[in-house]
Design a protein around this motif. Sequence first.
Motif, short mmCIF file in Angstrom:
data_model
loop_
_atom_site.label_atom_id
_atom_site.label_comp_id
_atom_site.label_asym_id
_atom_site.label_seq_id
_atom_site.Cartn_x
_atom_site.Cartn_y
_atom_site.Cartn_z
N UNK A 1 15.94 -11.92 0.37
CA UNK A 1 15.83 -12.95 1.54
C UNK A 1 16.33 -12.44 2.64
N UNK A 2 15.54 -12.20 3.98
CA UNK A 2 16.18 -12.13 5.15
C UNK A 2 16.76 -12.86 5.69
N UNK A 3 18.08 -12.84 6.31
CA UNK A 3 18.83 -14.21 7.04
C UNK A 3 19.01 -13.49 8.29
N UNK A 4 18.31 -14.23 9.38
CA UNK A 4 18.74 -13.66 10.64
C UNK A 4 19.49 -14.76 11.12
N UNK A 5 20.38 -14.55 11.91
CA UNK A 5 21.03 -15.54 12.69
C UNK A 5 21.03 -15.10 14.26
N UNK A 6 20.28 -16.01 14.79
CA UNK A 6 19.75 -16.04 16.31
C UNK A 6 20.96 -16.35 17.06
N UNK A 7 21.32 -17.39 17.25
CA UNK A 7 22.26 -17.74 18.28
C UNK A 7 23.41 -18.83 17.61
N UNK A 8 24.50 -18.84 18.20
CA UNK A 8 25.62 -19.62 17.84
C UNK A 8 26.14 -20.58 19.16
N UNK B 1 15.16 -17.77 7.98
CA UNK B 1 14.86 -17.23 6.56
C UNK B 1 13.65 -16.69 6.16
N UNK B 2 13.60 -15.33 5.70
CA UNK B 2 12.37 -14.77 5.48
C UNK B 2 12.32 -14.15 3.92
N UNK B 3 11.40 -14.72 3.22
CA UNK B 3 11.13 -13.93 1.99
C UNK B 3 10.59 -12.84 1.58
N UNK B 4 10.88 -11.79 1.45
CA UNK B 4 10.34 -10.58 1.60
C UNK B 4 9.77 -10.02 0.06
N UNK C 1 14.94 -28.39 11.31
CA UNK C 1 14.00 -27.57 10.63
C UNK C 1 14.05 -27.79 8.92
N UNK C 2 13.46 -27.06 8.34
CA UNK C 2 13.51 -27.27 7.00
C UNK C 2 13.94 -25.93 6.18
N UNK C 3 15.24 -25.77 6.03
CA UNK C 3 15.71 -24.20 5.71
C UNK C 3 15.83 -24.48 4.07
N UNK D 1 8.35 -17.61 5.91
CA UNK D 1 9.54 -17.73 6.88
C UNK D 1 9.84 -18.92 7.22
N UNK D 2 11.23 -19.41 7.19
CA UNK D 2 11.57 -20.81 7.69
C UNK D 2 12.43 -20.66 9.02
N UNK D 3 12.56 -21.55 9.81
CA UNK D 3 13.53 -21.35 10.94
C UNK D 3 14.16 -22.81 11.21
N UNK D 4 15.12 -22.77 11.55
CA UNK D 4 15.98 -24.16 11.74
C UNK D 4 17.43 -23.89 12.33
#
Length: 142
Positions: free
Chosen positions: A49-56, A69-72, A102-104, A113-116
């Motif tokens: 599972x790729x977990x990308x933190x875009x911005x805080x 979140x992206x399931x690889x 979103x629906x994480x 891939x899910x975003x939120x």
Amino acid sequence: MRNLPILIVILLFVLGCGNSTSVSTGNAPQSVSGVRRVNINQTKTFDGLDVTVGEIALESGKVTVGVTLANKTKETLTVYPDQGEIIIGKSQFESNMFMATGDLGGEIHAGVEKRGSLAFIGDNIDTATKQIDLRLGKVYGG
């Protein structure tokens, strides 16, 4: 079941201020006023599972974290990041799943891939912090 906890340690650096509390999930930064925004755009992989933190976005009483979140893998994975915690300094704050966008959480099918965004609410949030520990729970495989 995979028991590897998802732990992302993020070193924060001072950025400019902007105008809303919505955050980027890793695509394009958004501007916010009265809120300290930190552009992270880092990806870590946990059990496929790729977990990308875009911005805080840090503000008095609230921290918002944009996540992708992206399931690889070739299997369905299950994760509940909207039930995670964030540690800022010596304080721990629980995610408020009702303020998330979103629906994480839940199942993420192969290649999906899910975003939120995740919201953490609390008193005494140190908006000038240099380090945040984001703990999003465990990844369960199918």
